[in-house]
Scaffold this motif. Structure first.
Motif, PDB file in Angstrom:
ATOM      1  N   THR A   1     -13.177  54.597 -38.058  1.00  0.00           N
ATOM      2  CA  THR A   1     -14.266  54.518 -39.023  1.00  0.00           C
ATOM      3  C   THR A   1     -14.309  55.709 -39.982  1.00  0.00           C
ATOM      4  OG1 THR A   1     -15.585  53.361 -37.356  1.00  0.00           O
ATOM      5  CG2 THR A   1     -16.772  54.226 -39.255  1.00  0.00           C
ATOM      6  N   ASP A   2     -14.173  56.898 -39.465  1.00  0.00           N
ATOM      7  CA  ASP A   2     -14.371  58.112 -40.262  1.00  0.00           C
ATOM      8  C   ASP A   2     -13.193  58.412 -41.172  1.00  0.00           C
ATOM      9  OD1 ASP A   2     -16.818  58.411 -39.027  1.00  0.00           O
ATOM     10  OD2 ASP A   2     -16.054  59.795 -37.515  1.00  0.00           O
TER      11      ASP A   2
ATOM     12  N   SER B   1     -18.242  55.403 -35.822  1.00  0.00           N
ATOM     13  CA  SER B   1     -18.575  56.600 -36.582  1.00  0.00           C
ATOM     14  C   SER B   1     -18.819  57.805 -35.679  1.00  0.00           C
ATOM     15  CB  SER B   1     -19.823  56.319 -37.420  1.00  0.00           C
ATOM     16  OG  SER B   1     -20.148  57.443 -38.185  1.00  0.00           O
ATOM     17  N   THR B   2     -18.273  58.919 -36.045  1.00  0.00           N
ATOM     18  CA  THR B   2     -18.351  60.223 -35.360  1.00  0.00           C
ATOM     19  C   THR B   2     -17.760  60.218 -33.953  1.00  0.00           C
ATOM     20  OG1 THR B   2     -20.601  60.003 -34.468  1.00  0.00           O
ATOM     21  CG2 THR B   2     -20.383  60.901 -36.717  1.00  0.00           C
ATOM     22  N   SER B   3     -17.023  59.178 -33.588  1.00  0.00           N
ATOM     23  CA  SER B   3     -16.357  59.196 -32.281  1.00  0.00           C
ATOM     24  C   SER B   3     -15.175  60.163 -32.336  1.00  0.00           C
ATOM     25  CB  SER B   3     -15.906  57.789 -31.879  1.00  0.00           C
ATOM     26  OG  SER B   3     -14.935  57.297 -32.774  1.00  0.00           O
TER      27      SER B   3
ATOM     28  N   THR C   1     -17.240  72.226 -39.614  1.00  0.00           N
ATOM     29  CA  THR C   1     -17.893  71.532 -38.497  1.00  0.00           C
ATOM     30  C   THR C   1     -16.844  71.070 -37.496  1.00  0.00           C
ATOM     31  OG1 THR C   1     -19.661  70.761 -39.954  1.00  0.00           O
ATOM     32  CG2 THR C   1     -19.387  69.602 -37.858  1.00  0.00           C
ATOM     33  N   ASN C   2     -17.024  71.473 -36.229  1.00  0.00           N
ATOM     34  CA  ASN C   2     -16.107  71.058 -35.171  1.00  0.00           C
ATOM     35  C   ASN C   2     -16.189  69.562 -34.949  1.00  0.00           C
ATOM     36  OD1 ASN C   2     -14.615  73.263 -33.744  1.00  0.00           O
ATOM     37  ND2 ASN C   2     -16.663  74.161 -33.720  1.00  0.00           N
ATOM     38  N   ARG C   3     -15.034  68.948 -34.733  1.00  0.00           N
ATOM     39  CA  ARG C   3     -14.945  67.532 -34.402  1.00  0.00           C
ATOM     40  C   ARG C   3     -14.558  67.393 -32.934  1.00  0.00           C
ATOM     41  NH1 ARG C   3     -14.736  63.617 -38.248  1.00  0.00           N
ATOM     42  NH2 ARG C   3     -15.179  62.462 -36.344  1.00  0.00           N
ATOM     43  N   THR C   4     -15.088  66.380 -32.291  1.00  0.00           N
ATOM     44  CA  THR C   4     -14.743  66.101 -30.905  1.00  0.00           C
ATOM     45  C   THR C   4     -13.328  65.541 -30.857  1.00  0.00           C
ATOM     46  OG1 THR C   4     -17.048  65.641 -30.389  1.00  0.00           O
ATOM     47  CG2 THR C   4     -15.398  64.796 -28.846  1.00  0.00           C
TER      48      THR C   4
ATOM     49  N   SER D   1     -11.962  68.314 -48.826  1.00  0.00           N
ATOM     50  CA  SER D   1     -12.368  68.839 -47.521  1.00  0.00           C
ATOM     51  C   SER D   1     -11.445  69.975 -47.100  1.00  0.00           C
ATOM     52  CB  SER D   1     -12.327  67.733 -46.454  1.00  0.00           C
ATOM     53  OG  SER D   1     -13.299  66.756 -46.705  1.00  0.00           O
TER      54      SER D   1
ATOM     55  N   ASN E   1     -10.400  58.422 -35.990  1.00  0.00           N
ATOM     56  CA  ASN E   1     -10.935  57.211 -35.377  1.00  0.00           C
ATOM     57  C   ASN E   1     -10.907  56.061 -36.392  1.00  0.00           C
ATOM     58  OD1 ASN E   1     -13.323  57.293 -36.982  1.00  0.00           O
ATOM     59  ND2 ASN E   1     -14.269  58.691 -35.519  1.00  0.00           N
TER      60      ASN E   1
END
Length: 177
Positions: free
Chosen positions: A132-133, A109-111, A97-100, A139, A130
């Motif tokens: 939070t993540d 979260s997910t930033s 999954t691509n991350r920004t 992985s 970030n």
């Protein structure tokens, strides 16, 4: 206690200390090296002195915590990271999954994950998670650098290969802070 016995005891103590130190270093170094498995770097061309796409892939054996780092360092003095290489030339995938990505790590979260790029022959690429993540144990992390980076915008810059034919290393490490 006679002098001969004192020298023998001292020599025995020094030998024991030496082996203890060597054992500690071997355990410490092997523990540090075990953070990643199945590490690979697939390049688009091995022609000397030209730009190449890199697809770096590895599996984590330890988690990377919030605000942790992933650092990719091509062999110093060999590869050239151009000053024009930017966040649009890099994709980061976690388990496919691509991350920004952004120039600075986001908050929440997910930033976005931050990307810091040091150019030149001693350059490196640092990803900062970030606040939070977490990237968990097991992985699979894939980093695409160059025109093969297509998430959002297609990359236009590549890392330049060494000018001499040979084997070269690209180091990948994780840090907790």
């Amino acid at each position: 206690m006679n002098t001969r016995h004192k020298m023998s005891t001292t020599r025995y103590g020094l030998i024991l200390l030496f082996f203890a130190l060597i054992s500690f270093l071997l355990i410490f170094l092997s523990a540090q090296a075990a953070n990643l498995t199945f590490v690979s770097d697939t390049i688009s061309t091995s022609r000397p002195g030209v730009g190449a796409n890199h697809t770096i892939k590895f599996t984590l054996t330890n988690s990377v915590p919030a605000s942790g780092k992933i650092i990719i360092t091509p062999q110093v003095g060999s590869f050239i990271i151009p000053t024009e290489l930017g966040v649009n030339d890099i994709d980061l995938l976690i388990n496919g999954t691509n991350r920004t990505l952004a120039n600075v790590a986001g908050s929440g979260s997910t930033s976005a994950m931050g990307v810091s790029i040091t150019s030149g022959t001693g350059g490196k690429i640092t990803f900062i998670l970030n606040n939070t993540d977490v990237i968990t144990v097991g992985s699979v992390v894939t980093v695409k650098i160059g025109t093969n980076a297509t998430f959002g915008v297609t990359g236009s810059q590549q890392i330049k290969n060494p000018i001499s034919v040979g084997s070269y290393r690209i180091a990948v490490e994780t840090q907790n802070v």
